[in-house]
Design a protein around this motif. Structure first.
Motif, PDB file in Angstrom:
ATOM      1  N   ASN A  90       0.869  -1.143   0.021  1.00  0.00           N
ATOM      2  CA  ASN A  90      -0.055  -0.133   0.109  1.00  0.00           C
ATOM      3  C   ASN A  90       0.852   1.406  -0.057  1.00  0.00           C
ATOM      4  O   ASN A  90       1.596   1.251   0.931  1.00  0.00           O
ATOM      5  N   LEU A  91       0.779   1.927  -0.981  1.00  0.00           N
ATOM      6  CA  LEU A  91       1.425   3.395  -1.001  1.00  0.00           C
ATOM      7  C   LEU A  91       0.502   4.236  -0.296  1.00  0.00           C
ATOM      8  O   LEU A  91      -0.726   4.322  -0.899  1.00  0.00           O
ATOM      9  N   ARG A  92       0.935   5.054   0.785  1.00  0.00           N
ATOM     10  CA  ARG A  92      -0.170   5.983   1.427  1.00  0.00           C
ATOM     11  C   ARG A  92       0.536   7.283   1.035  1.00  0.00           C
ATOM     12  O   ARG A  92       1.619   7.627   1.124  1.00  0.00           O
ATOM     13  N   VAL A  93      -0.531   8.182   0.476  1.00  0.00           N
ATOM     14  CA  VAL A  93      -0.384   9.491   0.036  1.00  0.00           C
ATOM     15  C   VAL A  93      -0.071  10.361   1.311  1.00  0.00           C
ATOM     16  O   VAL A  93      -0.852  10.574   2.082  1.00  0.00           O
ATOM     17  N   VAL A 104       3.337  15.992  -2.788  1.00  0.00           N
ATOM     18  CA  VAL A 104       2.985  14.619  -2.224  1.00  0.00           C
ATOM     19  C   VAL A 104       4.221  13.799  -1.866  1.00  0.00           C
ATOM     20  O   VAL A 104       5.062  14.130  -2.876  1.00  0.00           O
ATOM     21  N   ALA A 105       4.196  13.054  -0.898  1.00  0.00           N
ATOM     22  CA  ALA A 105       5.062  11.916  -0.773  1.00  0.00           C
ATOM     23  C   ALA A 105       4.388  10.573  -0.798  1.00  0.00           C
ATOM     24  O   ALA A 105       3.131  10.469  -0.459  1.00  0.00           O
ATOM     25  N   LEU A 106       5.128   9.473  -1.051  1.00  0.00           N
ATOM     26  CA  LEU A 106       4.425   8.204  -1.069  1.00  0.00           C
ATOM     27  C   LEU A 106       5.086   7.294  -0.034  1.00  0.00           C
ATOM     28  O   LEU A 106       6.076   7.041   0.008  1.00  0.00           O
ATOM     29  N   TYR A 107       4.561   6.610   1.155  1.00  0.00           N
ATOM     30  CA  TYR A 107       4.975   5.987   2.071  1.00  0.00           C
ATOM     31  C   TYR A 107       4.695   4.506   1.890  1.00  0.00           C
ATOM     32  O   TYR A 107       3.402   4.256   1.808  1.00  0.00           O
ATOM     33  N   ILE A 108       5.525   3.549   1.931  1.00  0.00           N
ATOM     34  CA  ILE A 108       5.189   2.314   2.046  1.00  0.00           C
ATOM     35  C   ILE A 108       5.489   1.639   3.389  1.00  0.00           C
ATOM     36  O   ILE A 108       6.973   1.378   3.730  1.00  0.00           O
ATOM     37  N   ALA A 109       4.829   1.389   4.134  1.00  0.00           N
ATOM     38  CA  ALA A 109       4.986   1.177   5.742  1.00  0.00           C
ATOM     39  C   ALA A 109       5.758  -0.039   6.026  1.00  0.00           C
ATOM     40  O   ALA A 109       6.908  -0.071   6.757  1.00  0.00           O
ATOM     41  N   ARG A 110       5.210  -1.249   5.325  1.00  0.00           N
ATOM     42  CA  ARG A 110       5.751  -2.330   5.307  1.00  0.00           C
ATOM     43  C   ARG A 110       7.516  -2.599   4.646  1.00  0.00           C
ATOM     44  O   ARG A 110       8.120  -3.321   5.355  1.00  0.00           O
ATOM     45  N   GLY A 112       9.135   0.397   4.694  1.00  0.00           N
ATOM     46  CA  GLY A 112       9.910   1.562   5.496  1.00  0.00           C
ATOM     47  C   GLY A 112      10.710   2.447   4.531  1.00  0.00           C
ATOM     48  O   GLY A 112      11.422   2.884   4.724  1.00  0.00           O
ATOM     49  N   VAL A 113       9.854   2.639   3.416  1.00  0.00           N
ATOM     50  CA  VAL A 113      10.605   3.689   2.642  1.00  0.00           C
ATOM     51  C   VAL A 113       9.208   4.937   2.265  1.00  0.00           C
ATOM     52  O   VAL A 113       8.166   4.560   2.101  1.00  0.00           O
ATOM     53  N   LEU A 114       9.764   5.843   1.987  1.00  0.00           N
ATOM     54  CA  LEU A 114       9.125   7.039   1.797  1.00  0.00           C
ATOM     55  C   LEU A 114       9.670   7.788   0.507  1.00  0.00           C
ATOM     56  O   LEU A 114      10.791   8.306   0.264  1.00  0.00           O
ATOM     57  N   PHE A 115       8.696   7.874  -0.629  1.00  0.00           N
ATOM     58  CA  PHE A 115       9.312   8.280  -1.866  1.00  0.00           C
ATOM     59  C   PHE A 115       8.775   9.931  -1.810  1.00  0.00           C
ATOM     60  O   PHE A 115       7.753  10.272  -1.797  1.00  0.00           O
ATOM     61  N   VAL A 116       9.728  10.636  -1.872  1.00  0.00           N
ATOM     62  CA  VAL A 116       9.621  12.309  -1.841  1.00  0.00           C
ATOM     63  C   VAL A 116       9.624  12.999  -3.023  1.00  0.00           C
ATOM     64  O   VAL A 116       9.397  14.121  -3.289  1.00  0.00           O
ATOM     65  N   GLY A 117       9.771  12.286  -4.135  1.00  0.00           N
ATOM     66  CA  GLY A 117      10.003  12.850  -5.463  1.00  0.00           C
ATOM     67  C   GLY A 117      10.957  14.175  -5.451  1.00  0.00           C
ATOM     68  O   GLY A 117      11.948  14.141  -4.765  1.00  0.00           O
ATOM     69  N   PRO A 135       8.704   6.100  11.371  1.00  0.00           N
ATOM     70  CA  PRO A 135       9.900   5.355  12.076  1.00  0.00           C
ATOM     71  C   PRO A 135      11.083   6.114  11.694  1.00  0.00           C
ATOM     72  O   PRO A 135      11.443   6.348  10.490  1.00  0.00           O
ATOM     73  N   ALA A 136      12.021   6.260  12.666  1.00  0.00           N
ATOM     74  CA  ALA A 136      13.273   7.043  12.215  1.00  0.00           C
ATOM     75  C   ALA A 136      14.134   6.246  11.127  1.00  0.00           C
ATOM     76  O   ALA A 136      14.895   6.916  10.697  1.00  0.00           O
ATOM     77  N   ASP A 137      13.950   5.011  11.240  1.00  0.00           N
ATOM     78  CA  ASP A 137      14.647   4.146  10.200  1.00  0.00           C
ATOM     79  C   ASP A 137      13.934   3.928   8.984  1.00  0.00           C
ATOM     80  O   ASP A 137      14.505   3.464   7.817  1.00  0.00           O
ATOM     81  N   THR A 138      13.018   4.913   8.654  1.00  0.00           N
ATOM     82  CA  THR A 138      12.428   5.098   7.370  1.00  0.00           C
ATOM     83  C   THR A 138      13.367   5.631   6.385  1.00  0.00           C
ATOM     84  O   THR A 138      13.891   6.692   6.256  1.00  0.00           O
ATOM     85  N   ARG A 139      13.553   4.853   5.223  1.00  0.00           N
ATOM     86  CA  ARG A 139      14.433   5.050   4.175  1.00  0.00           C
ATOM     87  C   ARG A 139      13.623   6.218   3.129  1.00  0.00           C
ATOM     88  O   ARG A 139      12.562   6.064   2.659  1.00  0.00           O
ATOM     89  N   ILE A 140      14.294   7.667   3.220  1.00  0.00           N
ATOM     90  CA  ILE A 140      13.816   8.571   2.143  1.00  0.00           C
ATOM     91  C   ILE A 140      14.458   8.356   0.881  1.00  0.00           C
ATOM     92  O   ILE A 140      15.710   8.139   0.722  1.00  0.00           O
ATOM     93  N   CYS A 141      13.466   8.280  -0.095  1.00  0.00           N
ATOM     94  CA  CYS A 141      14.217   8.281  -1.343  1.00  0.00           C
ATOM     95  C   CYS A 141      13.705   9.423  -2.297  1.00  0.00           C
ATOM     96  O   CYS A 141      12.320   9.670  -2.517  1.00  0.00           O
TER      97      CYS A 141
END
Length: 165
Positions: A90-93, A104-110, A112-117, A135-141
């Motif tokens: 699930n991509l959360r907007v 917008v950014a797109l977050y995939i919780a499972r 741990g990735v956040l696409f910020v474009g 979570p602090a260990d979320t990977r920002i892309c």
């Protein structure tokens, strides 16, 4: 691109259309998502969307920017908190007004990735605070540059606030 060996969502297709086409291969494009409303991004998104018969998704705060390029041609709405299913994920907007009002950014919780474009350079401290709930260990892309951990960005922001205070 986010997906599996059957379906894929394309995020911000502005760089190299030939590389995008090769990477898609035989997969079905289920959507093209714009993380912001810049002219080059929404033009490329429509091109890819039409080419693959896929809907283009855009936050409505970028509607006037869309109209400047595409007139009354339709797009699908992206709303804060919306979830987009793809390949068992699930991509959360997350609405992150910055570069454009509808960024917008797109977050995939499972994962741990956040696409910020392309919004990263203009993200305000208010938006980073919202990301602080992740979570602090979320990977920002980011759209450009190397991925990094959310804790690194928050640490830099805290230092900047201390210096300016």
């Amino acid at each position: 691109m986010v997906g599996d060996d059957r379906d894929v969502v394309i995020v911000d297709p502005v760089d190299d259309p030939v590389a995008i086409i090769r990477a898609i291969g035989e997969r079905q494009v289920t959507a093209v998502i714009c993380t912001q409303g810049h002219r080059d991004q929404i033009s490329a998104a429509m091109e890819v969307g039409l080419g693959w018969c896929a809907p283009v998704l855009l936050h409505p705060a970028n509607h006037s920017l869309w109209e400047e390029v595409h007139g009354r041609r339709a797009y699908w709405r992206l709303d804060d908190g919306q979830r987009i299913a793809i390949a068992g994920e699930n991509l959360r907007v997350l609405h992150t007004p910055s570069v454009t009002p509808g960024s917008v950014a797109l977050y995939i919780a499972r994962c741990g990735v956040l696409f910020v474009g392309g919004t990263l350079s203009a993200i305000s401290s208010d938006v980073w605070t919202e990301f602080g709930e992740l979570p602090a260990d979320t990977r920002i892309c980011p759209g450009h540059g190397d991925p990094f951990l959310l804790r690194e960005a928050i640490t830099r922001l805290d230092r900047a606030v201390e210096i300016s205070a």
